[in-house]
Write a protein that holds these residues in place. Structure first.
Motif, PDB file in Angstrom:
ATOM      1  N   GLN A  71     -11.885   8.804   4.485  1.00 27.91           N
ATOM      2  CA  GLN A  71     -11.514   7.396   4.672  1.00 27.91           C
ATOM      3  C   GLN A  71     -12.424   6.737   5.688  1.00 27.91           C
ATOM      4  N   ARG A  72     -12.861   5.524   5.359  1.00 29.18           N
ATOM      5  CA  ARG A  72     -13.771   4.785   6.230  1.00 29.18           C
ATOM      6  C   ARG A  72     -13.612   3.294   5.977  1.00 29.18           C
ATOM      7  N   HIS A  73     -14.280   2.491   6.814  1.00 31.27           N
ATOM      8  CA  HIS A  73     -14.175   1.035   6.753  1.00 31.27           C
ATOM      9  C   HIS A  73     -15.572   0.421   6.651  1.00 31.27           C
ATOM     10  N   GLU A  74     -15.622  -0.722   6.036  1.00 30.05           N
ATOM     11  CA  GLU A  74     -16.810  -1.582   6.079  1.00 30.05           C
ATOM     12  C   GLU A  74     -16.307  -2.963   6.482  1.00 30.05           C
ATOM     13  N   ILE A  75     -16.659  -3.384   7.670  1.00 29.72           N
ATOM     14  CA  ILE A  75     -16.190  -4.679   8.161  1.00 29.72           C
ATOM     15  C   ILE A  75     -16.934  -5.799   7.440  1.00 29.72           C
ATOM     16  N   ILE A  76     -16.181  -6.762   6.945  1.00 28.40           N
ATOM     17  CA  ILE A  76     -16.741  -7.927   6.262  1.00 28.40           C
ATOM     18  C   ILE A  76     -16.885  -9.080   7.252  1.00 28.40           C
ATOM     19  N   GLN A  77     -15.805  -9.374   7.975  1.00 28.41           N
ATOM     20  CA  GLN A  77     -15.808 -10.499   8.912  1.00 28.41           C
ATOM     21  C   GLN A  77     -14.790 -10.253  10.004  1.00 28.41           C
ATOM     22  N   LEU A  78     -15.105 -10.715  11.181  1.00 28.53           N
ATOM     23  CA  LEU A  78     -14.218 -10.594  12.327  1.00 28.53           C
ATOM     24  C   LEU A  78     -14.030 -11.991  12.904  1.00 28.53           C
ATOM     25  N   ARG A  79     -12.770 -12.363  13.155  1.00 33.08           N
ATOM     26  CA  ARG A  79     -12.454 -13.694  13.675  1.00 33.08           C
ATOM     27  C   ARG A  79     -11.500 -13.574  14.863  1.00 33.08           C
ATOM     28  N   HIS A  80     -11.549 -14.573  15.723  1.00 31.63           N
ATOM     29  CA  HIS A  80     -10.675 -14.594  16.891  1.00 31.63           C
ATOM     30  C   HIS A  80      -9.614 -15.671  16.742  1.00 31.63           C
ATOM     31  N   ALA A  81      -8.392 -15.341  17.135  1.00 27.11           N
ATOM     32  CA  ALA A  81      -7.297 -16.303  17.225  1.00 27.11           C
ATOM     33  C   ALA A  81      -6.775 -16.256  18.660  1.00 27.11           C
ATOM     34  N   ASP A  82      -5.828 -17.103  18.958  1.00 30.69           N
ATOM     35  CA  ASP A  82      -5.329 -17.178  20.342  1.00 30.69           C
ATOM     36  C   ASP A  82      -4.862 -15.828  20.874  1.00 30.69           C
ATOM     37  N   ASP A  83      -4.118 -15.075  20.048  1.00 27.35           N
ATOM     38  CA  ASP A  83      -3.554 -13.818  20.532  1.00 27.35           C
ATOM     39  C   ASP A  83      -4.031 -12.612  19.743  1.00 27.35           C
ATOM     40  N   SER A  84      -5.086 -12.773  18.957  1.00 33.00           N
ATOM     41  CA  SER A  84      -5.474 -11.659  18.096  1.00 33.00           C
ATOM     42  C   SER A  84      -6.945 -11.712  17.683  1.00 33.00           C
ATOM     43  N   VAL A  85      -7.362 -10.573  17.156  1.00 38.66           N
ATOM     44  CA  VAL A  85      -8.642 -10.462  16.461  1.00 38.66           C
ATOM     45  C   VAL A  85      -8.275 -10.109  15.025  1.00 38.66           C
ATOM     46  N   ILE A  86      -8.803 -10.873  14.087  1.00 44.22           N
ATOM     47  CA  ILE A  86      -8.495 -10.682  12.675  1.00 44.22           C
ATOM     48  C   ILE A  86      -9.736 -10.106  12.009  1.00 44.22           C
ATOM     49  N   VAL A  87      -9.551  -8.981  11.338  1.00 44.89           N
ATOM     50  CA  VAL A  87     -10.682  -8.303  10.711  1.00 44.89           C
ATOM     51  C   VAL A  87     -10.440  -8.209   9.211  1.00 44.89           C
ATOM     52  N   GLU A  88     -11.399  -8.709   8.463  1.00 42.52           N
ATOM     53  CA  GLU A  88     -11.405  -8.532   7.011  1.00 42.52           C
ATOM     54  C   GLU A  88     -12.366  -7.385   6.744  1.00 42.52           C
ATOM     55  N   PHE A  89     -11.926  -6.403   5.942  1.00 45.25           N
ATOM     56  CA  PHE A  89     -12.750  -5.216   5.749  1.00 45.25           C
ATOM     57  C   PHE A  89     -12.456  -4.563   4.408  1.00 45.25           C
ATOM     58  N   TRP A  90     -13.374  -3.699   4.004  1.00 42.62           N
ATOM     59  CA  TRP A  90     -13.154  -2.815   2.863  1.00 42.62           C
ATOM     60  C   TRP A  90     -12.670  -1.492   3.415  1.00 42.62           C
ATOM     61  N   LEU A  91     -11.624  -0.937   2.825  1.00 38.43           N
ATOM     62  CA  LEU A  91     -11.200   0.428   3.125  1.00 38.43           C
ATOM     63  C   LEU A  91     -11.606   1.261   1.926  1.00 38.43           C
ATOM     64  N   LEU A  92     -12.259   2.373   2.188  1.00 37.48           N
ATOM     65  CA  LEU A  92     -12.759   3.240   1.124  1.00 37.48           C
ATOM     66  C   LEU A  92     -12.324   4.666   1.382  1.00 37.48           C
ATOM     67  N   GLY A  93     -12.202   5.433   0.314  1.00 36.35           N
ATOM     68  CA  GLY A  93     -11.875   6.843   0.452  1.00 36.35           C
ATOM     69  C   GLY A  93     -11.758   7.499  -0.905  1.00 36.35           C
ATOM     70  N   THR A  94     -11.599   8.818  -0.874  1.00 35.86           N
ATOM     71  CA  THR A  94     -11.444   9.618  -2.089  1.00 35.86           C
ATOM     72  C   THR A  94     -10.140  10.392  -1.976  1.00 35.86           C
ATOM     73  N   HIS A  95      -9.342  10.332  -3.020  1.00 38.78           N
ATOM     74  CA  HIS A  95      -8.003  10.930  -3.018  1.00 38.78           C
ATOM     75  C   HIS A  95      -8.118  12.447  -3.222  1.00 38.78           C
ATOM     76  N   ARG A  96      -8.120  13.186  -2.114  1.00 35.91           N
ATOM     77  CA  ARG A  96      -8.306  14.641  -2.138  1.00 35.91           C
ATOM     78  C   ARG A  96      -7.052  15.433  -1.790  1.00 35.91           C
ATOM     79  N   GLY A  97      -5.995  14.749  -1.355  1.00 37.20           N
ATOM     80  CA  GLY A  97      -4.756  15.429  -0.978  1.00 37.20           C
ATOM     81  C   GLY A  97      -3.568  14.599  -1.395  1.00 37.20           C
ATOM     82  N   PRO A  98      -2.355  15.155  -1.276  1.00 38.06           N
ATOM     83  CA  PRO A  98      -1.164  14.432  -1.715  1.00 38.06           C
ATOM     84  C   PRO A  98      -0.935  13.159  -0.905  1.00 38.06           C
ATOM     85  N   LEU A  99      -0.405  12.147  -1.583  1.00 40.94           N
ATOM     86  CA  LEU A  99      -0.080  10.882  -0.942  1.00 40.94           C
ATOM     87  C   LEU A  99       1.294  10.443  -1.416  1.00 40.94           C
TER      88      LEU A  99
END
Length: 171
Positions: A71-99
């Motif tokens: 499992q890993r991430h690719e960040i697309i965009q990062l934005r700031h709000a008054d009380d937060s940091v908002i991150v848009e990203f791709w989550l990627l991975g390969t299903h190798r174990g039970p979920l």
């Protein structure tokens, strides 16, 4: 990385915490990830899951990395709000174990997500994640026999299966 050219000192500190958090998760250095907030707290909005405290969050990491060891991430965009940091990203991975009742399919997934890193001052207090479960499931369940899909999805949703025969086939 951000859409702003000039960050305040507080925004820069918050952004550094979030970027370190993402990098540590990808490296699977969970001690470092947990160190980014004094009381780890994750909210996964699509499933309604809340993981609160060190032990609970460590268990969440163990389960998800057992299912998706790459499992890993690719960040697309990062934005700031008054009380937060908002991150848009791709989550990627390969299903190798039970979920959550879904046996490993070996399928890879790529799902666009948003995470709200909520702060009190410069202290991270919550990571709140939004994503489309169907996007992920559609990719993970490719090749699964159609008669098993219903039972697998019900297991993932934490609902009892309406077809005990399908449950037995999964177990």
């Amino acid at each position: 990385m951000t859409n702003q050219t000039q960050l305040t000192a507080l925004q820069a500190r918050r952004e550094r915490i979030v970027l370190d958090h993402f990098a540590d998760e990808t490296r699977q250095d969970f001690d470092a990830v947990l160190g980014t907030f004094p009381h780890p707290h994750y909210e996964l909005i699509p499933s309604g899951e809340v993981h609160d405290g060190n032990d609970d969050v460590r268990q969440y990491y163990a389960e998800t990395r057992r299912a998706f060891p790459d499992q890993r991430h690719e960040i697309i965009q990062l934005r700031h709000a008054d009380d937060s940091v908002i991150v848009e990203f791709w989550l990627l991975g390969t299903h190798r174990g039970p979920l959550k009742g879904i046996p490993p399919t070996g399928n890879a997934f790529r799902c666009r997500m948003n995470a709200f890193f909520i702060f009190e001052g410069d202290t991270l207090v919550c990571e709140r994640v939004y994503f489309d479960t169907l996007t992920m499931l559609r990719q993970l369940l490719v090749g699964v026999p159609p008669e098993m899909v219903g039972a697998l999805v019900q297991g993932l949703l934490g609902q009892p299966s309406a077809t005990p025969k399908a449950e037995a086939a999964v177990a």
